[in-house]
Scaffold this active site. Structure first.
Site, short mmCIF file in Angstrom:
data_model
loop_
_atom_site.label_atom_id
_atom_site.label_comp_id
_atom_site.label_asym_id
_atom_site.label_seq_id
_atom_site.Cartn_x
_atom_site.Cartn_y
_atom_site.Cartn_z
N GLU A 12 39.30 -13.19 58.69
CA GLU A 12 38.03 -12.49 58.93
C GLU A 12 37.07 -13.38 59.72
O GLU A 12 36.28 -12.89 60.52
CB GLU A 12 37.37 -12.12 57.59
CG GLU A 12 38.10 -11.05 56.80
CD GLU A 12 37.52 -10.87 55.41
OE1 GLU A 12 37.18 -9.73 55.04
OE2 GLU A 12 37.41 -11.87 54.66
N ASP A 198 39.76 0.07 55.82
CA ASP A 198 40.54 1.14 55.18
C ASP A 198 39.61 2.21 54.65
O ASP A 198 38.46 1.94 54.31
CB ASP A 198 41.39 0.56 54.04
CG ASP A 198 40.57 -0.30 53.09
OD1 ASP A 198 40.41 -1.50 53.36
OD2 ASP A 198 40.04 0.26 52.12
N1 ADE Z 1 38.03 -5.09 51.51
C1 ADE Z 1 38.61 -4.36 52.46
N2 ADE Z 1 38.94 -3.14 51.99
C2 ADE Z 1 38.55 -3.10 50.69
C3 ADE Z 1 38.60 -2.14 49.67
N3 ADE Z 1 39.13 -0.93 49.87
N4 ADE Z 1 38.12 -2.47 48.46
C4 ADE Z 1 37.57 -3.67 48.25
N5 ADE Z 1 37.49 -4.63 49.16
C5 ADE Z 1 37.97 -4.35 50.39
#
Ligand code: ADE
Length: 234
Positions: A12, A198
């Site tokens: 990241e 996501d």
């Molecule tokens: N970081 C990236 N995606 C995530 C998610 N769905 N839940 C928690 N942290 C995250």
């Protein structure tokens, strides 16, 4: 002015590290695993980037490692502003898209319940203040704002979703509220900049989507953070 970024994973942070040509200060936090990169883009204006480091053959993620790194950074570096930047999950039905970058307008935990005691329940959820300049910076960078909620798991459990929906959460991460908690105790302003890897309302498995989109989301974060640092240190 000294800005200190707290970024969980090396992947990241790397595009941002490359953009500013920051140099690693080896062993700066020894024996803690967190790593420090520093540059002075302009005279008297400092940029520090702290990543959480590694344990058990993986980059550390989550609230405990984020709290340790934030406290170590605040005590050692005395920054004027802490910025927690990283990836998050979000909801397509709330307007999110992969790689979209947001600034937090508020931040809280979503997985700390104390049923039966309203005060401890409230303390658990946190609801920490974000830096008062966050909204103005978001406007200047043409970024949307939203509520970050933090928990210790990548997946989304129904009991967490109940709290997220009740509280108007839009961005789900694993570090934001922990960083903000330490900042609230130490009196350091905190801003959160998050990029979506996501979609929580998509059928794709979360980890698969996270890994697939990590590079794109991190590149987008670096573009935004580069502009943010230029504005903040101008
Ligand atoms: N970081 C990236 N995606 C995530 C998610 N769905 N839940 C928690 N942290 C995250």
């Amino acid at each position: 002015m000294h800005i200190c970024y707290i970024i969980a994973m090396q992947a990241e942070a790397q595009p941002f590290i490359d953009a500013f040509n920051v140099k690693e200060q080896e062993g700066a936090f020894a024996p803690l695993p967190c790593r420090l990169y520093q540059a002075e883009p302009k005279a008297g204006k400092k940029l520090s980037i702290v990543t959480l480091g590694r344990q058990h053959e993986r980059d550390l993620v989550g609230c405990e490692a984020a709290s340790v790194a934030t406290l170590a950074a605040v005590e050692k570096l005395h920054p004027d502003l802490v910025v927690n930047s990283g990836t998050c999950g979000a909801w397509a039905r709330k307007g999110a898209d992969i790689g979209k970058v947001y600034v937090a307008d508020s931040v809280m935990f979503h997985d700390r319940r104390v049923p039966g005691d309203d005060d401890w329940d409230t303390q658990g959820l946190g609801n920490y203040p974000v830096w008062e300049g966050s909204m103005e910076l978001a406007e200047k960078l043409a970024l949307e704002t939203g509520k970050v909620t933090t928990g210790s798991s990548l997946d989304l459990q129904p009991c967490d979703e109940v709290i997220i929906e009740r509280e108007g959460g839009e961005l789900k991460d694993m570090e934001g509220a922990a960083v903000a908690f330490v900042c609230s105790l130490t009196g350091v302003p905190v801003m959160l900049v998050k990029s979506v890897t996501d979609l929580c309302d998509d059928s794709a498995p979360t980890l698969e989507a996270f890994l697939k989109n990590l590079h794109l989301a991190s590149e987008r974060l670096a573009e935004v953070n580069r502009k943010a640092v230029e504005l903040l240190l101008s």
